[in-house]
Design a protein around this motif. Structure first.
Motif, PDB file in Angstrom:
ATOM      1  N   LYS A  35      72.158  24.833  24.574  1.00 11.21           N
ATOM      2  CA  LYS A  35      72.434  24.076  25.719  1.00 11.21           C
ATOM      3  C   LYS A  35      72.602  24.848  27.016  1.00 11.21           C
ATOM      4  O   LYS A  35      72.288  24.550  27.875  1.00 11.21           O
ATOM      5  CB  LYS A  35      73.738  23.230  25.475  1.00 11.21           C
ATOM      6  CG  LYS A  35      74.162  22.070  26.793  1.00 11.21           C
ATOM      7  CD  LYS A  35      75.345  21.293  26.178  1.00 11.21           C
ATOM      8  CE  LYS A  35      75.741  20.219  27.359  1.00 11.21           C
ATOM      9  NZ  LYS A  35      76.550  19.516  27.002  1.00 11.21           N
ATOM     10  N   ALA A  94      65.231  17.565  22.080  1.00  9.50           N
ATOM     11  CA  ALA A  94      66.110  17.692  23.631  1.00  9.50           C
ATOM     12  C   ALA A  94      65.227  17.919  24.711  1.00  9.50           C
ATOM     13  O   ALA A  94      65.279  17.727  25.782  1.00  9.50           O
ATOM     14  CB  ALA A  94      67.398  18.641  23.298  1.00  9.50           C
ATOM     15  N   TRP A  95      64.438  19.283  24.444  1.00  8.59           N
ATOM     16  CA  TRP A  95      63.670  19.868  25.593  1.00  8.59           C
ATOM     17  C   TRP A  95      62.543  18.914  26.197  1.00  8.59           C
ATOM     18  O   TRP A  95      62.402  18.801  27.225  1.00  8.59           O
ATOM     19  CB  TRP A  95      62.809  20.987  24.890  1.00  8.59           C
ATOM     20  CG  TRP A  95      62.500  22.013  26.085  1.00  8.59           C
ATOM     21  CD1 TRP A  95      62.645  22.546  27.047  1.00  8.59           C
ATOM     22  CD2 TRP A  95      60.946  21.405  26.312  1.00  8.59           C
ATOM     23  NE1 TRP A  95      61.512  22.897  28.054  1.00  8.59           N
ATOM     24  CE2 TRP A  95      60.479  22.298  27.529  1.00  8.59           C
ATOM     25  CE3 TRP A  95      59.796  20.574  25.688  1.00  8.59           C
ATOM     26  CZ2 TRP A  95      59.169  22.212  28.245  1.00  8.59           C
ATOM     27  CZ3 TRP A  95      58.487  20.464  26.383  1.00  8.59           C
ATOM     28  CH2 TRP A  95      58.266  21.393  27.498  1.00  8.59           C
ATOM     29  N   GLU A 123      65.708  19.992  16.522  1.00 11.76           N
ATOM     30  CA  GLU A 123      66.437  19.017  17.466  1.00 11.76           C
ATOM     31  C   GLU A 123      66.463  19.763  18.777  1.00 11.76           C
ATOM     32  O   GLU A 123      66.358  19.039  19.844  1.00 11.76           O
ATOM     33  CB  GLU A 123      68.100  19.025  16.807  1.00 11.76           C
ATOM     34  CG  GLU A 123      67.990  18.390  15.730  1.00 11.76           C
ATOM     35  CD  GLU A 123      69.629  18.641  15.147  1.00 11.76           C
ATOM     36  OE1 GLU A 123      70.402  19.430  15.687  1.00 11.76           O
ATOM     37  OE2 GLU A 123      69.905  18.249  13.912  1.00 11.76           O
ATOM     38  N   LYS A 145      62.962  15.718  26.554  1.00  8.55           N
ATOM     39  CA  LYS A 145      63.753  15.007  27.593  1.00  8.55           C
ATOM     40  C   LYS A 145      63.960  15.606  28.652  1.00  8.55           C
ATOM     41  O   LYS A 145      63.851  15.119  30.024  1.00  8.55           O
ATOM     42  CB  LYS A 145      65.206  14.367  26.981  1.00  8.55           C
ATOM     43  CG  LYS A 145      64.978  13.461  25.700  1.00  8.55           C
ATOM     44  CD  LYS A 145      66.355  13.209  25.198  1.00  8.55           C
ATOM     45  CE  LYS A 145      66.014  12.376  23.996  1.00  8.55           C
ATOM     46  NZ  LYS A 145      67.194  11.918  23.181  1.00  8.55           N
ATOM     47  N   TYR A 146      64.191  17.111  28.665  1.00 10.00           N
ATOM     48  CA  TYR A 146      64.409  18.011  29.820  1.00 10.00           C
ATOM     49  C   TYR A 146      63.315  18.071  30.519  1.00 10.00           C
ATOM     50  O   TYR A 146      63.164  18.003  31.751  1.00 10.00           O
ATOM     51  CB  TYR A 146      64.872  19.301  29.106  1.00 10.00           C
ATOM     52  CG  TYR A 146      64.690  20.348  30.421  1.00 10.00           C
ATOM     53  CD1 TYR A 146      65.557  20.545  31.430  1.00 10.00           C
ATOM     54  CD2 TYR A 146      63.736  21.246  30.333  1.00 10.00           C
ATOM     55  CE1 TYR A 146      65.361  21.632  32.161  1.00 10.00           C
ATOM     56  CE2 TYR A 146      63.432  22.160  31.230  1.00 10.00           C
ATOM     57  CZ  TYR A 146      64.274  22.445  31.954  1.00 10.00           C
ATOM     58  OH  TYR A 146      64.104  23.463  32.914  1.00 10.00           O
TER      59      TYR A 146
END
Length: 140
Positions: A12, A86-87, A82, A89-90
């Protein structure tokens, strides 16, 4: 469990730092250099690098003497997957942000509509390539 939280924390922090570095350049927004590549090609490169990282981790797992790392490497694969979710979405948020900052940049430079998405995807591909290259050195 501690190891997973620690990895998630650093991941993060790394994403936030990357986001900051992408935005700020001497207190001005940095326009990316035009790239002549389609999003599909950039995404293909990213997926290839993603597979290489998984393959590298699995190769390390099967290497003799790495029995102690089996559980950690299994956790590492799970966390890596995971992180990639998440990446994405980034990447999509970054694309929206850049389009709002430079609404005419794509049109004025005759670029693909997903240009900003392409730029950040290529950057991520390079990072994954670095991971798969450097990772074995930690287990020698």
């Amino acid at each position: 469990m501690y190891w997973q939280r620690l990895c998630a924390y650093f991941r993060k922090k790394e994403l936030l730092n990357e986001f900051y570095q992408n935005i700020v350049n001497e207190d001005k927004f940095k326009k990316p250099t035009p790239i002549n590549i389609s999003f599909n090609d950039a995404d293909y490169r990213l997926n290839s690098e993603y597979k290489n990282v998984i393959k590298t981790i699995n190769t390390i797992k099967t290497k003799e003497g790495n029995d102690l790392y089996q559980s950690a490497l299994d956790d590492g694969i799970k966390i890596f997957k995971e992180a990639e979710i998440a990446w994405i979405k980034y990447r999509d948020a970054w694309n929206e942000f850049m389009q709002s900052m430079y609404p005419n940049y794509i049109y004025d430079n005759h670029l693909e509509p997903n240009f900003f998405k392409v730029a950040v995807t290529l950057s991520r591909s390079k990072r994954l390539n670095d991971y798969s290259t450097e990772l074995p050195g930690y287990f020698d």
